[in-house]
Design a protein around this motif. Sequence first.
Motif, PDB file in Angstrom:
ATOM      1  N   LEU A 120       0.867  -1.177   0.000  1.00 19.63           N
ATOM      2  CA  LEU A 120       0.000   0.000   0.000  1.00 19.63           C
ATOM      3  C   LEU A 120       0.900   1.222   0.000  1.00 19.63           C
ATOM      4  O   LEU A 120       1.640   1.448   0.952  1.00 19.63           O
ATOM      5  N   ASP A 121       0.847   1.999  -1.061  1.00 19.47           N
ATOM      6  CA  ASP A 121       1.669   3.200  -1.168  1.00 19.47           C
ATOM      7  C   ASP A 121       0.769   4.424  -1.049  1.00 19.47           C
ATOM      8  O   ASP A 121      -0.025   4.710  -1.949  1.00 19.47           O
ATOM      9  N   LEU A 122       0.882   5.117   0.072  1.00 17.33           N
ATOM     10  CA  LEU A 122       0.138   6.354   0.318  1.00 17.33           C
ATOM     11  C   LEU A 122       1.083   7.547   0.454  1.00 17.33           C
ATOM     12  O   LEU A 122       0.691   8.587   0.973  1.00 17.33           O
ATOM     13  N   SER A 123       2.294   7.396  -0.028  1.00 18.56           N
ATOM     14  CA  SER A 123       3.299   8.446   0.126  1.00 18.56           C
ATOM     15  C   SER A 123       2.917   9.707  -0.645  1.00 18.56           C
ATOM     16  O   SER A 123       2.121   9.664  -1.590  1.00 18.56           O
ATOM     17  N   GLU A 124       3.489  10.830  -0.236  1.00 19.50           N
ATOM     18  CA  GLU A 124       3.307  12.133  -0.900  1.00 19.50           C
ATOM     19  C   GLU A 124       1.856  12.607  -0.905  1.00 19.50           C
ATOM     20  O   GLU A 124       1.414  13.224  -1.868  1.00 19.50           O
TER      21      GLU A 124
END
Length: 136
Positions: A120-124
Amino acid sequence: MEWPLVKTLLCALLLFVQIHEHRGCIEEERTGLLELKSFVKSNINYTDPFLPSWVNEAKSECCDWERVSCNATTGHVIRLGLDDINEIRFADFDLDYVDQEGSWFFNVSLLLPFKELRILDLSENEISGWLGNEGM
């Protein structure tokens, strides 16, 4: 029935299953993705059409949607790449004040339908924190 015939039928059945393996999206996960889209869209500053491939249509295959990857065998969502979807830009802001501008809280209970989610990529996205069972 003789054993060679049974073996042949079992091999044919196994071959049929492998050829026609599950490639579709799990309905619970498809619904979960649409709920996630709705929640995120209501909490971010995104000016372009937001996740346009994520549509609530019967023929729409969620494993083919942008930013979604599924297990080829089970059809379960294994990766969501929701990085950099909050388009707020900070060039005009004092960086010490960023938490007050464009930040939001992510509802983690929206991830419950995804039993096999591994990435799960919720970066930026300027997420300030997490909400528990909101609306579920």
